[in-house]
Structure formats: C-alpha cells, structure tokens
Design a protein around this motif. Structure first.
Motif, PDB file in Angstrom:
ATOM      1  N   VAL A 183     -39.499 -14.833  68.321  1.00 39.48           N
ATOM      2  CA  VAL A 183     -39.337 -14.010  69.523  1.00 39.48           C
ATOM      3  C   VAL A 183     -40.670 -13.366  69.898  1.00 39.48           C
ATOM      4  O   VAL A 183     -41.078 -13.358  71.069  1.00 39.48           O
ATOM      5  CB  VAL A 183     -38.258 -12.935  69.301  1.00 39.48           C
ATOM      6  N   LYS A 184     -41.360 -12.832  68.901  1.00 44.24           N
ATOM      7  CA  LYS A 184     -42.654 -12.198  69.176  1.00 44.24           C
ATOM      8  C   LYS A 184     -43.666 -13.217  69.695  1.00 44.24           C
ATOM      9  O   LYS A 184     -44.483 -12.914  70.575  1.00 44.24           O
ATOM     10  CB  LYS A 184     -43.173 -11.525  67.905  1.00 44.24           C
ATOM     11  N   ALA A 185     -43.609 -14.432  69.171  1.00 43.49           N
ATOM     12  CA  ALA A 185     -44.508 -15.478  69.648  1.00 43.49           C
ATOM     13  C   ALA A 185     -44.216 -15.825  71.107  1.00 43.49           C
ATOM     14  O   ALA A 185     -45.138 -16.066  71.899  1.00 43.49           O
ATOM     15  CB  ALA A 185     -44.368 -16.725  68.777  1.00 43.49           C
ATOM     16  N   THR A 186     -42.933 -15.850  71.467  1.00 44.23           N
ATOM     17  CA  THR A 186     -42.563 -16.141  72.854  1.00 44.23           C
ATOM     18  C   THR A 186     -43.142 -15.096  73.797  1.00 44.23           C
ATOM     19  O   THR A 186     -43.658 -15.426  74.874  1.00 44.23           O
ATOM     20  CB  THR A 186     -41.034 -16.184  72.997  1.00 44.23           C
ATOM     21  N   VAL A 187     -43.074 -13.830  73.400  1.00 44.41           N
ATOM     22  CA  VAL A 187     -43.611 -12.764  74.246  1.00 44.41           C
ATOM     23  C   VAL A 187     -45.125 -12.918  74.395  1.00 44.41           C
ATOM     24  O   VAL A 187     -45.673 -12.771  75.497  1.00 44.41           O
ATOM     25  CB  VAL A 187     -43.253 -11.382  73.667  1.00 44.41           C
ATOM     26  N   GLN A 188     -45.809 -13.223  73.304  1.00 45.96           N
ATOM     27  CA  GLN A 188     -47.260 -13.409  73.385  1.00 45.96           C
ATOM     28  C   GLN A 188     -47.615 -14.638  74.230  1.00 45.96           C
ATOM     29  O   GLN A 188     -48.600 -14.639  74.968  1.00 45.96           O
ATOM     30  CB  GLN A 188     -47.852 -13.540  71.982  1.00 45.96           C
ATOM     31  N   LYS A 189     -46.794 -15.676  74.127  1.00 46.27           N
ATOM     32  CA  LYS A 189     -47.026 -16.865  74.956  1.00 46.27           C
ATOM     33  C   LYS A 189     -46.895 -16.514  76.436  1.00 46.27           C
ATOM     34  O   LYS A 189     -47.724 -16.925  77.265  1.00 46.27           O
ATOM     35  CB  LYS A 189     -46.016 -17.955  74.593  1.00 46.27           C
ATOM     36  N   LEU A 190     -45.857 -15.752  76.781  1.00 47.31           N
ATOM     37  CA  LEU A 190     -45.667 -15.334  78.168  1.00 47.31           C
ATOM     38  C   LEU A 190     -46.837 -14.484  78.650  1.00 47.31           C
ATOM     39  O   LEU A 190     -47.306 -14.629  79.782  1.00 47.31           O
ATOM     40  CB  LEU A 190     -44.362 -14.548  78.302  1.00 47.31           C
ATOM     41  N   ARG A 191     -47.315 -13.594  77.783  1.00 49.25           N
ATOM     42  CA  ARG A 191     -48.455 -12.751  78.143  1.00 49.25           C
ATOM     43  C   ARG A 191     -49.690 -13.625  78.412  1.00 49.25           C
ATOM     44  O   ARG A 191     -50.405 -13.445  79.391  1.00 49.25           O
ATOM     45  CB  ARG A 191     -48.747 -11.761  77.013  1.00 49.25           C
ATOM     46  N   GLY A 192     -49.906 -14.584  77.515  1.00 51.82           N
ATOM     47  CA  GLY A 192     -51.058 -15.462  77.674  1.00 51.82           C
ATOM     48  C   GLY A 192     -50.986 -16.290  78.941  1.00 51.82           C
ATOM     49  O   GLY A 192     -51.990 -16.495  79.629  1.00 51.82           O
ATOM     50  N   GLN A 193     -49.781 -16.769  79.279  1.00 53.70           N
ATOM     51  CA  GLN A 193     -49.639 -17.588  80.483  1.00 53.70           C
ATOM     52  C   GLN A 193     -49.858 -16.760  81.744  1.00 53.70           C
ATOM     53  O   GLN A 193     -50.484 -17.232  82.703  1.00 53.70           O
ATOM     54  CB  GLN A 193     -48.261 -18.243  80.514  1.00 53.70           C
ATOM     55  N   LEU A 194     -49.358 -15.538  81.754  1.00 52.95           N
ATOM     56  CA  LEU A 194     -49.588 -14.658  82.900  1.00 52.95           C
ATOM     57  C   LEU A 194     -51.077 -14.392  83.081  1.00 52.95           C
ATOM     58  O   LEU A 194     -51.616 -14.503  84.189  1.00 52.95           O
ATOM     59  CB  LEU A 194     -48.826 -13.346  82.707  1.00 52.95           C
ATOM     60  N   LEU A 195     -51.761 -14.068  81.994  1.00 56.71           N
ATOM     61  CA  LEU A 195     -53.204 -13.812  82.066  1.00 56.71           C
ATOM     62  C   LEU A 195     -53.965 -15.069  82.477  1.00 56.71           C
ATOM     63  O   LEU A 195     -54.940 -15.000  83.238  1.00 56.71           O
ATOM     64  CB  LEU A 195     -53.699 -13.309  80.708  1.00 56.71           C
ATOM     65  N   LEU A 196     -53.528 -16.218  81.994  1.00 62.86           N
ATOM     66  CA  LEU A 196     -54.169 -17.484  82.351  1.00 62.86           C
ATOM     67  C   LEU A 196     -54.125 -17.701  83.856  1.00 62.86           C
ATOM     68  O   LEU A 196     -55.131 -18.068  84.483  1.00 62.86           O
ATOM     69  CB  LEU A 196     -53.461 -18.632  81.629  1.00 62.86           C
TER      70      LEU A 196
END
Length: 656
Positions: A183-196
């Motif tokens: 779950v924590k990885a999913t949140v970090q992935k979403l954060r990274g994609q938004l920043l990307l």
C-alpha cells in the motif's frame, strides 16, 4: 345444507393446504439476498448475477431494490459488462438515501464501481468525480485509501492541483492505520507519477525510488508491480539526464530483454495524426502502458507520462487501444512480457487532419452572433481553473434570463467541452444546450455541434469504434440532418475518423463526402475527406488512388507518395556505432518507427520518432541512423521538398 357447507369448506382446506406448504418452503428475501452475497463472495459471478436479477424482480421496496442493484453492479463489473454495471450502480445510488448511515457502504461501493468503469474507459474526468464522491462518504481509513488511489491516479491527468490535494489526504489515511509495504509503495508510485507529469523529474525519481525499495528493491524477483515502479523510475531518470541509472532500472523491468522469444512491432500500430479534435502537436510526447491479450489485441491501455498535458496522454492511450499483433507474434512473446508493455509515442505529421468540431463550433458561434447573443467573458487558464468560473457564469445567466435562455448556450457548450467535467454531467449540459437550440430553430450544422455529445453520454464505451459508429450512424437518416448536405458530410467524417481501421467502411464514407455535389469544391469537409481518403489509399498501397484523391482536394501536395514515387535510397552510414552503448551493456533490444522528409538533394530532414520501444532508449540512435541515409535527388520546380511524410522502422537486435 349444513353438511353441504362442511363439504365445501373441507374442499377449500384441501385445495389451500398445498399452497400453504409451498409458501412455507419458499425462501425469504433476506435468505435470497444472503445466498446471492455468498455466491459473489465465492467469485461465482455468473451465478451471483442470476441470483441478483431474480431477487431484483421479486422485491418491491425501493430501498431494498436499490441495495440489490448495488450488489448486482459489482457482479456485472466483474463479468466486464461495464455499461450494465454503470446503469445498475447509478440506479442504486438514486434509490439509496444519502443520509442513511446503514447504506453508506453500498453507496461507497457504487461510486467505486462507477469510478473504475470510467477509469477503464479512459474517461478520467468522470472517474475522478466518482472516486471523489466515494472518498467523501468513506467511513474508515481503508475505504479512504481505496478511493484516494483512484482519485490521485485520474486527477493526475485531469487536474494536477486537485491530485496533489488528494494525495495529501491519502497520506493522512495511510498514516492513520497499519498498512503493508504494498500500500505504501502504491502511494509513493502515485506521488512519483504526479511529479513526473508536472516536470519535477528529480523529485519523481526520489519518490518512485521509495516505491521500489518498499517492494523489495532491485532484485531478480520481479512481478508486475515491480515492473511498473522500476519503469517509472527509469523514465524519470532518463528525463532528468541520469542515463546510466535509468538503463539499470529499465533492465530490471525486463523491457527489451527477452531471452527466449521476441517482441516485434505489431502490424497495426498507428499513432494519431497531429491536429484533429485533440489538437495534438508534433512536440507532444507520451508514454503509454498497455497489455496484449492472447488474441493479439491491446487491452487496458493507460497513460503514464506526457509532455503536453494530461489530455495528450489520454489521447495517445486511446490510440494504443487500436493496436494489434498477429497470433504468430503473440506465440513468440512470453506471457509476462505482454503485460505492462510501455511505448513512447508522438503524433503523425504525414496527414494532419482538419478538426470537424472546430468547424461546427464556428458555425454555432456564427449563428449565435446572428441571434445577437454576446459571448461570455473570455476565461484563461486550465480547464480545472476555469470550471468554477463557468459554473458562476451559468448561474448568473440563469438568474437573469431563466433556465432556457439562448444566452446559456455558449456557457453550456464550454462546460461540455471542459475536460474536467465528467461524462454524465457533460451529457446533462449537452441535453440542455440541444433543447435550447431546437427551441430557437438552430440550423442543422449548429445543432450537430452538440447532439453527438448527448448520445455518447449514455455509454462508457463510446471510445470503441464500433460502439461510436452504432450510436452516431442513425443521425444520417434523422432530421434535420438527413436533408442537409453539410450536416450529412460532417456525420460521415466523424464516423470515418473513428472507424478508419475498418478501411472499406471508412473509404466508403469518405468517398461519399468527397462526391457530395451539394458541397462547394473547397468546402473544408470535402477537402478533409479527400485528405483522409488519400491517407487510407496510400496505407492500402494504392498510390494512384491516393494521388487522385489528394489532387481533388486542391491542396499543394507535399507527400511524395501522392505526387511521385519515393526516391530510391542510395545507402546509409549504418554500423554497430549506431547501437547505443548503454543498451548493449544492459542487453537491450528494441525498435523505433520514424517519420522524415527528403530534400530535393536527397538528404533526410525533419526526422522524428513517432513510436519507440522501450521508451527513450533507441530514439536518438534511430534518428542518428536515418540522418545518414541518402536518397536519389528529385526535381521540384517549386524548389520544395523532394519527398515529405516518409516513414521507416528500425529494429535494434543483439547477436544471439
């Protein structure tokens, strides 16, 4: 007489007895509800759907029926019957009181279902609205996490500022309860994609790196979640200029590194033309993620990154859904490598399509001007920024002039076109606008600028060519369009653009527009049809027909295939030096599809990548290779290009 009455009474009892026994044996509504729930919990969705459907026909209480529809929606969605699932979910929400705490879980699930259906259809605006409603009524942190995931994912490409706010709320929900690393990885992935997608490549790489660590790091053990976050990291690193690091992470996704088998480009991999309804520009670039089914057809494409905005990303993701591979190619692809495939895309400049919608909007504007309807104040900014202002304008005109005033049309039209407005709400605005136009005697072409939106609002699958054609085709025989050659031509063009992979049908539609005698020779629809027809004929290998169609358009021909045969390639300076050193080191293979022009001197100019796999790996090498190519010289009396719109695909293979 008494005896007779006793006999009749006895007969009545004898007749009634079996009926009472049957009633005693009949299950209650609650028992049937529990049985259907048990079937759904066991994932026997076919049996569950049958049970819910039977129960739906039995219950009379509106609230109970709404509960049944909410559960039925879940079964339909699991069976991939998305339109029916959406209809059931909407009906359940209409019957479940918003203030009744006992049904909030079912309301939540209905909104989640609507969000997932819209997300799968790449209708991210509608998906964001549904996920937002689910988040609002979520009763516990776990539910907020489920809704927040969908909200951040879709708003990243619709309203990045709102996505950032939703991400903050998601962080709070995750922090409030024990959660696993996934779950924590999913949140970090979403954060990274938004920043990307906001261009913050370094911050994106750092956030995505955290996701990689949470999933176990760069190990040889790889699942689809690992592939996704490692690929995101590689894209961010490449765009940041950290090429060595990017290659390392890309290598650990398996992309371009198939030891047994191959991943060759499919025969049907068209990119969208520049221009068109999406207004794509040659500088726009996107990365899309897709799965290839056992039948070679692309499934479940989704945007990953776009330089050009979220709508650019979604348009390219839609284009990828029309790609396919042959059964022979599929058998050579390891199953794992058919999932989470990623490609880099740009639009094609070979045949830039005139926009039908722009013309229709112009006709609507001209008619409104004749009616003395002043346009509302011009608003600037993103769709998300201007949406609240449009709602204010709408309310002000309604108060001043009433709910059916002609002055509402320009505002309603902008609301329908706003990419942040969901499909269903846009459909409501469109129906209001159409009713006002009909009441005021708008001409057919002006009406046509909005009527398709009213029809497509009722389906989640309007992006599918066959569904679109089925919905829009009846307009050809409906009044007032059937009697109006301009409107008929516009409808045929709209359908042809959607079904262009069905070349015989598209060719027929375009030919009818090109031959429409009631249209002036230089009418934009006629010219647009002939340009499209030339493109189709050329793709089919009929250069003579392509030349004839393009000549009828009256445009100055720049495509070499339409005015002359392509100059013969004399050679190119190809060698192992063109294979990127980093790709060799990490064992990458891949391919690029390029477009370019050929000068009258036989030199390659204006070269650009339109498709590349893996993303951002072989593009520069392909361009470097084609730049060295030399062609025969061409005579052009106007001194123009010798040949425009040429294309070439380059495969990069390592010796095995």
């Amino acid at each position: 007489m008494v005896q007779s009455r006793m006999i009749l009474l006895g007969a009545a009892i004898a007749v009634a007895a079996p009926t009472l026994a049957q009633q005693a044996a009949r299950t209650t509504v609650q028992q049937e509800f529990d049985a259907a729930t048990a079937l759904q919990d066991k994932r026997d969705f076919v049996a569950a759907l049958a049970a819910w459907t039977a129960l739906e026909g039995r219950v009379k209480n509106p609230r109970t029926r709404a509960l049944v529809l909410a559960r039925k929606s879940g079964a339909l969605l699991s069976l991939d019957r998305k339109d029916e699932a959406a209809a059931a979910a909407r009906a359940s929400l209409a019957g479940l009181p918003a203030g009744d705490a006992s049904v909030q879980e079912d309301r939540f699930n209905a909104f989640i279902a609507l969000g997932r259906i819209a997300e799968a259809a790449l209708d991210y605006a509608s998906a964001a609205q549904a996920f937002g409603e689910a988040e609002r009524i979520a009763q516990d942190p776990v539910a907020k996490i489920v809704a927040g995931r969908g909200l951040v994912q879709t708003q990243t490409f619709v309203d990045p500022a709102a996505a950032a706010q939703a991400l903050t709320r998601l962080d709070g929900a995750v922090a409030s309860v024990p959660t696993d690393a996934g779950v924590k990885a999913t949140v970090q992935k979403l954060r990274g994609q938004l920043l990307l997608n906001q261009g913050a490549f370094a911050a994106s790489r750092q956030a995505t790196g955290e996701a990689v660590k949470l999933l176990g790091g760069l190990t040889a053990k790889t699942n689809l979640d690992d592939v996704e976050v490692r690929s995101n990291y590689a894209i961010a690193a490449l765009l940041e200029g950290r090429k060595d690091e990017a290659r390392q992470y890309m290598a650990m996704t398996g992309a371009g590194r198939i030891e047994k088998g191959s991943f060759d480009p499919g025969p049907q991999m068209k990119v969208p033309e520049c221009g068109g309804e999406a207004g794509l520009k040659p500088a726009d670039v996107a990365v899309v993620d897709f799965n290839i089914g056992d039948d070679g057809v692309v499934r479940d494409s989704a945007p990953v990154y776009a330089a050009g905005g979220g709508q650019v990303a979604l348009e390219f993701a839609r284009a990828a859904r029309n790609w396919s591979w042959t059964p022979e190619q599929v058998t050579k692809m390891p199953r794992f490598f058919r999932y989470r495939v990623r490609a880099e895309l740009r639009c094609s400049t070979a045949f830039e399509r005139p926009s039908i919608a722009s013309y229709l909007d112009g006709e609507l504007g001209a008619w409104l001007e004749l009616k003395k309807v002043a346009p509302p104040p011009m608003l600037t900014g993103s769709d998300a920024a201007i949406l609240p202002q449009l709602r204010v304008q709408l309310a002000e005109v309604e108060r001043a002039e009433g709910g059916s005033a002609l002055a509402l049309v320009p505002i309603l039209h902008q609301l329908v076109a706003n990419n942040v407005v969901g499909r269903e709400e846009a459909g409501q605005f469109a129906r209001r606008e159409l009713a006002i136009l009909i009441a005021n005697g708008a001409p057919p072409v002006a009406r046509l600028s909005i009527e398709p939106a009213t029809l497509l609002a009722d389906t989640t699958e309007g992006w599918k060519p066959a569904v679109y054609a089925r919905i829009i085709t009846p307009l050809l025989t409906a009044q007032p369009y059937a009697a109006d050659p301009e409107a008929r031509s516009a409808i045929r063009l709209m359908i042809a653009d959607k079904v262009r992979e069905d070349r015989p049908r598209a060719r027929l539609l375009l030919g009818e527009v090109g031959a429409e005698s009631a249209l002036p020779q230089n009418h934009p629809f006629r010219v647009g049809a002939l340009v499209r027809l030339a493109s189709l004929e050329q793709q089919a290998g009929d250069s003579a027909a392509a030349t004839a169609a393009f000549a009828k358009s009256g445009l100055s021909a720049q495509q070499c295939a339409l005015v002359d045969s392509q100059p013969r390639m004399l050679g190119y300076n190809g060698s192992g030096d063109q294979f990127p050193l980093e790709a060799q080191m990490w064992g990458f293979e891949g391919w690029t599809a390029m477009q370019y022009d050929i000068s009258a001197e036989g030199k390659v100019v204006n070269q650009r990548v339109v498709v590349a796999y893996p993303p951002f790996v072989f593009g520069d090498a392909g361009l470097g290779l084609i730049k060295t190519a030399r062609y025969e010289k061409s005579y052009r009396p106007d001194g123009g290009l010798g040949c425009g719109g040429s294309s070439l695909r380059v495969n990069f293979r390592l010796p095995h």
